[in-house]
Design a protein around this motif. Structure first.
Motif, PDB file in Angstrom:
ATOM      1  N   LEU A   2       0.829  -1.205   0.000  1.00  0.00           N
ATOM      2  CA  LEU A   2       0.000   0.000   0.000  1.00  0.00           C
ATOM      3  C   LEU A   2       0.862   1.252   0.000  1.00  0.00           C
ATOM      4  CD1 LEU A   2      -2.760  -1.091   2.543  1.00  0.00           C
ATOM      5  CD2 LEU A   2      -2.923  -0.999   0.050  1.00  0.00           C
TER       6      LEU A   2
ATOM      7  N   THR B 205       1.107   4.059  -2.999  1.00  0.00           N
ATOM      8  CA  THR B 205       0.847   5.448  -2.622  1.00  0.00           C
ATOM      9  C   THR B 205       2.005   6.343  -3.052  1.00  0.00           C
ATOM     10  OG1 THR B 205      -0.441   4.699  -0.715  1.00  0.00           O
ATOM     11  CG2 THR B 205       0.291   6.989  -0.713  1.00  0.00           C
TER      12      THR B 205
ATOM     13  N   SER C  92      -5.480  -2.537  -3.684  1.00  0.00           N
ATOM     14  CA  SER C  92      -5.763  -2.961  -2.305  1.00  0.00           C
ATOM     15  C   SER C  92      -6.401  -4.346  -2.258  1.00  0.00           C
ATOM     16  CB  SER C  92      -6.694  -1.941  -1.637  1.00  0.00           C
ATOM     17  OG  SER C  92      -6.127  -0.655  -1.670  1.00  0.00           O
TER      18      SER C  92
ATOM     19  N   ASN D   8      -3.902  -7.147  -3.306  1.00  0.00           N
ATOM     20  CA  ASN D   8      -2.911  -7.453  -2.274  1.00  0.00           C
ATOM     21  C   ASN D   8      -3.541  -8.200  -1.097  1.00  0.00           C
ATOM     22  OD1 ASN D   8      -0.776  -6.259  -3.671  1.00  0.00           O
ATOM     23  ND2 ASN D   8      -1.191  -4.244  -2.808  1.00  0.00           N
TER      24      ASN D   8
ATOM     25  N   LEU E 126      -5.673   5.420  -0.730  1.00  0.00           N
ATOM     26  CA  LEU E 126      -4.698   4.457  -0.231  1.00  0.00           C
ATOM     27  C   LEU E 126      -4.043   4.880   1.081  1.00  0.00           C
ATOM     28  CD1 LEU E 126      -2.895   3.522  -3.570  1.00  0.00           C
ATOM     29  CD2 LEU E 126      -4.368   2.040  -2.211  1.00  0.00           C
TER      30      LEU E 126
ATOM     31  N   LEU F 229      -5.581   3.526   4.294  1.00  0.00           N
ATOM     32  CA  LEU F 229      -5.362   2.079   4.385  1.00  0.00           C
ATOM     33  C   LEU F 229      -3.940   1.770   4.824  1.00  0.00           C
ATOM     34  CD1 LEU F 229      -7.211   0.961   1.122  1.00  0.00           C
ATOM     35  CD2 LEU F 229      -8.054   0.850   3.472  1.00  0.00           C
TER      36      LEU F 229
ATOM     37  N   ARG G 117      -2.996  -0.372   8.211  1.00  0.00           N
ATOM     38  CA  ARG G 117      -2.464  -1.722   8.054  1.00  0.00           C
ATOM     39  C   ARG G 117      -0.941  -1.794   8.085  1.00  0.00           C
ATOM     40  NH1 ARG G 117      -5.814  -5.665   6.447  1.00  0.00           N
ATOM     41  NH2 ARG G 117      -4.034  -6.821   5.639  1.00  0.00           N
TER      42      ARG G 117
END
Length: 356
Positions: free
Chosen positions: A47, A51, A97, A100, A207, A210, A214
């Motif tokens: 991620l 990004t 996302s 993955n 993104l 997220l 995470r």
């Protein structure tokens, strides 16, 4: 695809061949770079990686977008196309996302089998988004191609949760929707640089939260011991990603969203064949893979043949000398006709004369 390899203009044909080579080459380089960074090097932050790719693209293009001829087009473009641009950015972020996340729950082989259906999904969505309905022969070619790639990449075992399958399927649909929407937006006079510039910040906005949820805590620990390597990975992969995104959008604009996905499938088959022939992996070239490669190439040939048949034929031009000769023949024929004396104009009829 028919216009891409039109042989009527040799110079344009050479540029188109270079475009396809750049697309396939950058696609392979980007995939290998990401797999090396996320796997071999141990940078397990997909991620964050995506990004940074989007943020880098926006920052690099910003100085150009503040100048003419781009500067004067921003307001009109955003007022007219903002919905499509936002959709593309969201689809791109969702694709990354969801894909993955699915890899955590299903095997890579099953993931590749599902994502091999991207050409068919793109063709279906193009009916609703771009109003492009494929012919029966095109649809058949796409289905055969997709089945061939699925058979070729499948490793013979299916394992994973239903959630992982759903996530992978959703990511595949988002990828197809992104490509078809991009094709529609660019058909309305939005160039590839502005498309990349407008959609990159949208993907970053989606993104970044997220990543914070995470990956941020693990990355803070990882950064302490790998700061120099992380910067090198992010910068190099971002340069490749920007180049690929521009070429990818140019391919969609030059051909279509469906044709671009077809070329991506052919690239997968090409890599399988080359790895078997050049890297000493002939044992992996099983009967199953041979059948898959054969089906994929048959489907590709069917699709290409249909696109060539549907190509509009250029209008025939009449040779100048022939036109001159025909004009001379007409004049000679006119000279052979007997000259006619002008007829006197009859006086107006009495019935047409108004009485006082």
């Amino acid at each position: 695809m028919s216009d891409l390899f039109d042989t009527s203009d040799k110079g344009q044909l050479a540029l188109n061949v270079l475009l396809v080579a750049a697309y396939l080459g950058l696609n392979s380089i980007l995939n290998l770079t990401n797999k090396w960074a996320l796997g071999v090097y141990g940078f397990t932050f997909p991620l964050l990686l995506t990004t940074c790719h989007m943020a880098f693209s926006f920052c690099v293009l910003l100085p150009f977008m503040l100048r003419e001829p781009f500067r004067s087009k921003h307001r009109a473009t955003l007022e007219k196309q903002w919905k499509g641009l936002v959709a593309i950015g969201v689809y791109m972020a969702a694709n990354v996302s969801l894909n993955n996340l699915s890899l955590v729950l299903i095997t890579l082989s099953l993931n590749q089998v599902i994502r091999s259906a991207i050409p068919v999904c793109t063709a279906v969505l193009a009916v609703f988004i771009e109003k492009k309905v494929p012919t029966g022969e095109e649809a058949t070619g796409l289905i055969v191609l997709t089945l061939g790639v699925m058979v070729a990449v499948w490793e013979g075992s299916v394992s994973g949760s239903v959630t992982g399958l759903a996530l992978c399927c959703a990511g595949t649909v988002c990828n197809a929707a992104m490509m078809s929407t991009a094709g529609k937006v660019m058909s309305e006079k939005v160039d590839v640089l502005r498309l990349t510039f407008y959609t990159a910040p949208v993907s970053c906005v989606v993104l970044l939260p997220l990543f914070l949820i995470r990956e941020s805590q693990r990355f803070a620990v990882y950064w302490v011991d790998h700061s120099t390597g992380v910067l090198l990975v992010l910068v190099c992969s971002s340069i490749v990603a920007l180049s690929y995104n521009v070429i990818h959008s140019l391919m969609i604009q030059k051909t279509s969203a469906v044709t671009t996905t077809v070329l991506g499938e052919v690239k997968i088959i090409g890599l399988l064949v080359l790895s078997g022939l050049l890297l000493g992996e002939k044992k992996a070239f099983t009967v199953k893979m041979t059948v898959g490669v054969t089906l994929a190439m048959i489907g590709f040939c069917m699709y290409s043949h249909t696109k060539l048949k549907l190509r509009p034929q250029p209008a025939r031009t009449v040779d100048a000398a022939s036109s001159t000769k025909q004009a001379g023949n007409i004049e000679e024929g006119a000279a052979l006709l007997p000259a006619q004396e002008p007829q006197p104009i009859p006086p107006p009829s009495a019935s047409l004369v108004h009485r006082n």
